[in-house]
Scaffold this motif. Structure first.
Motif, PDB file in Angstrom:
ATOM      1  N   GLU A 157       1.268  10.587 -22.520  1.00 47.90           N
ATOM      2  CA  GLU A 157       1.992  11.226 -21.610  1.00 47.90           C
ATOM      3  C   GLU A 157       1.014  12.036 -20.697  1.00 47.90           C
ATOM      4  O   GLU A 157       0.055  12.625 -20.920  1.00 47.90           O
ATOM      5  CB  GLU A 157       2.918  12.341 -22.278  1.00 47.90           C
ATOM      6  N   LEU A 158       1.541  11.948 -19.467  1.00 49.14           N
ATOM      7  CA  LEU A 158       0.535  12.783 -18.699  1.00 49.14           C
ATOM      8  C   LEU A 158       1.564  13.398 -17.301  1.00 49.14           C
ATOM      9  O   LEU A 158       2.151  12.760 -16.743  1.00 49.14           O
ATOM     10  CB  LEU A 158      -0.393  11.668 -17.683  1.00 49.14           C
ATOM     11  N   GLY A 159       1.612  14.720 -17.300  1.00 51.66           N
ATOM     12  CA  GLY A 159       2.351  15.518 -16.427  1.00 51.66           C
ATOM     13  C   GLY A 159       3.765  15.207 -16.708  1.00 51.66           C
ATOM     14  O   GLY A 159       4.543  15.167 -15.795  1.00 51.66           O
ATOM     15  N   GLY A 160       4.229  14.933 -17.785  1.00 51.63           N
ATOM     16  CA  GLY A 160       5.755  14.817 -18.112  1.00 51.63           C
ATOM     17  C   GLY A 160       6.075  13.367 -18.138  1.00 51.63           C
ATOM     18  O   GLY A 160       7.251  13.088 -18.288  1.00 51.63           O
ATOM     19  N   HIS A 161       5.125  12.441 -17.609  1.00 50.30           N
ATOM     20  CA  HIS A 161       5.479  11.011 -17.563  1.00 50.30           C
ATOM     21  C   HIS A 161       4.595  10.218 -18.479  1.00 50.30           C
ATOM     22  O   HIS A 161       3.297  10.469 -18.586  1.00 50.30           O
ATOM     23  CB  HIS A 161       5.257  10.594 -15.899  1.00 50.30           C
ATOM     24  N   ARG A 166       2.950   6.041 -13.770  1.00 45.69           N
ATOM     25  CA  ARG A 166       2.547   6.693 -12.752  1.00 45.69           C
ATOM     26  C   ARG A 166       1.260   6.186 -11.992  1.00 45.69           C
ATOM     27  O   ARG A 166       0.994   6.058 -10.870  1.00 45.69           O
ATOM     28  CB  ARG A 166       2.141   8.470 -12.734  1.00 45.69           C
ATOM     29  N   ALA A 167       0.391   5.505 -12.965  1.00 38.74           N
ATOM     30  CA  ALA A 167      -1.063   5.064 -12.437  1.00 38.74           C
ATOM     31  C   ALA A 167      -1.065   3.522 -12.491  1.00 38.74           C
ATOM     32  O   ALA A 167      -2.207   3.173 -12.358  1.00 38.74           O
ATOM     33  CB  ALA A 167      -2.125   5.975 -13.284  1.00 38.74           C
ATOM     34  N   SER A 168      -0.169   2.565 -13.060  1.00 39.10           N
ATOM     35  CA  SER A 168      -0.233   1.311 -12.966  1.00 39.10           C
ATOM     36  C   SER A 168      -0.352   0.694 -11.314  1.00 39.10           C
ATOM     37  O   SER A 168       0.115   1.389 -10.512  1.00 39.10           O
ATOM     38  CB  SER A 168       0.950   0.902 -13.641  1.00 39.10           C
ATOM     39  N   THR A 169      -0.970  -0.796 -11.536  1.00 39.14           N
ATOM     40  CA  THR A 169      -0.670  -0.919  -9.993  1.00 39.14           C
ATOM     41  C   THR A 169       0.732  -1.382  -9.633  1.00 39.14           C
ATOM     42  O   THR A 169       1.061  -1.143  -8.532  1.00 39.14           O
ATOM     43  CB  THR A 169      -1.524  -2.301  -9.872  1.00 39.14           C
ATOM     44  N   LYS A 170       1.648  -1.445 -10.446  1.00 39.91           N
ATOM     45  CA  LYS A 170       3.013  -1.589 -10.271  1.00 39.91           C
ATOM     46  C   LYS A 170       3.647  -0.324  -9.632  1.00 39.91           C
ATOM     47  O   LYS A 170       4.191  -0.537  -8.611  1.00 39.91           O
ATOM     48  CB  LYS A 170       3.971  -2.143 -11.572  1.00 39.91           C
ATOM     49  N   ALA A 171       3.171   0.749 -10.129  1.00 38.48           N
ATOM     50  CA  ALA A 171       3.509   2.103  -9.817  1.00 38.48           C
ATOM     51  C   ALA A 171       3.191   2.298  -8.381  1.00 38.48           C
ATOM     52  O   ALA A 171       3.817   2.726  -7.159  1.00 38.48           O
ATOM     53  CB  ALA A 171       3.047   3.212 -10.675  1.00 38.48           C
ATOM     54  N   LYS A 172       1.937   1.806  -7.934  1.00 39.32           N
ATOM     55  CA  LYS A 172       1.264   1.842  -6.732  1.00 39.32           C
ATOM     56  C   LYS A 172       2.081   1.181  -5.770  1.00 39.32           C
ATOM     57  O   LYS A 172       2.507   1.484  -4.742  1.00 39.32           O
ATOM     58  CB  LYS A 172      -0.176   1.233  -6.769  1.00 39.32           C
ATOM     59  N   ASP A 173       2.361  -0.008  -6.096  1.00 37.11           N
ATOM     60  CA  ASP A 173       3.251  -1.064  -5.148  1.00 37.11           C
ATOM     61  C   ASP A 173       4.584  -0.306  -4.924  1.00 37.11           C
ATOM     62  O   ASP A 173       5.168  -0.427  -4.102  1.00 37.11           O
ATOM     63  CB  ASP A 173       3.191  -2.664  -5.717  1.00 37.11           C
TER      64      ASP A 173
END
Length: 247
Positions: A157-161, A166-173
């Protein structure tokens, strides 16, 4: 010696024969899209299509994007259908492949094993962490070259998520993030993992490792050395074959 490796991912299923002396593919890999929903039967059909493309009739190493225990039993399925949980994937996939010997391994662990043997982690001591950025974030942790299996650090968990949300490449896209914005998220994630494990080396794997020059220079404030995976997105295939060879 050659063994066939298959890498099951959230977006694609890819495989090829692997030369275990060189740690490289003997042929260009063949890839099919991961079916949606990614049920056991549907994914098994995809694996069969990849293996049949080469007419392979020997042992097969297969990665899975989740925790694999007891040799081949699936315990988690974050980026594929939940019907995988508690399935003996070795039995299922072995039957679908006509009785070929099948060895299962966590996808990031497979990539890590390959990088430590043949790539960016070779001859490195201390704590080395490989992180694969793709549909999710996979992890492989090594201490003096010895794997700590099934670490699944993408679910911290990072910042409640969940970090991989938040940080995968899927999240980026999905969020159409710039490289700069995404690198800031990756930096926060790496800082959190570094606080917990104090590694000497981070290896960044997954398909995005081919574009390391676009984001690695933007990551600052991390004490550990950070390098791209040398085997890039073939590491999982190579590591799966390595595991099958030792089965």
């Amino acid at each position: 010696m050659q063994i066939f490796g298959v890498d099951i991912g959230g977006s694609g299923i890819k495989g090829a024969p692997v030369d275990l002396d060189r740690g490289d593919l003997t042929h260009e890999r063949f890839k099919v899209l991961t079916p949606h929903p990614a049920t056991p039967d549907a994914v098994a059909d995809g694996v069969k299509e990849v293996v049949d493309q080469f007419g392979w009739r020997g042992p097969v190493g297969i990665t899975f994007p989740g925790v694999v225990t007891g040799g081949a039993t699936i315990r988690t399925a974050a980026n594929v259908d939940k019907a995988w949980i508690d399935v003996d994937a070795g039995v299922l996939l072995g039957e679908r492949l006509g009785g070929l010997p099948v060895t299962m391994v966590n996808d990031a662990d497979a990539a890590g094993v390959a990088e430590v043997e043949f790539g960016a982690g070779r001859d490195r001591r201390g704590t080395v962490i490989l992180l694969t950025f793709g549909t999710g974030i996979g992890s492989a942790v090594f201490v003096d070259g010895v794997l700590v299996p099934n670490t699944e650090l993408g679910h911290l968990e990072l910042g409640g998520h969940e970090a991989e949300k938040r940080a995968s490449t899927k999240a980026k896209d999905d969020h159409e993030l710039s490289w700069e914005h995404w690198a800031r998220r990756v930096t926060k994630y790496l800082a959190h993992v570094e606080m917990l494990f104090s590694p000497e080396l981070f290896i960044i794997g997954g398909g995005v490792s081919r574009k390391a020059q676009k984001f690695l220079p933007l990551i600052e404030g991390i004490r550990a050395e950070i390098v791209p995976a040398q085997l890039q997105n073939n590491a999982g295939i190579v590591g799966a074959a390595m595991r099958a060879a030792k089965a």
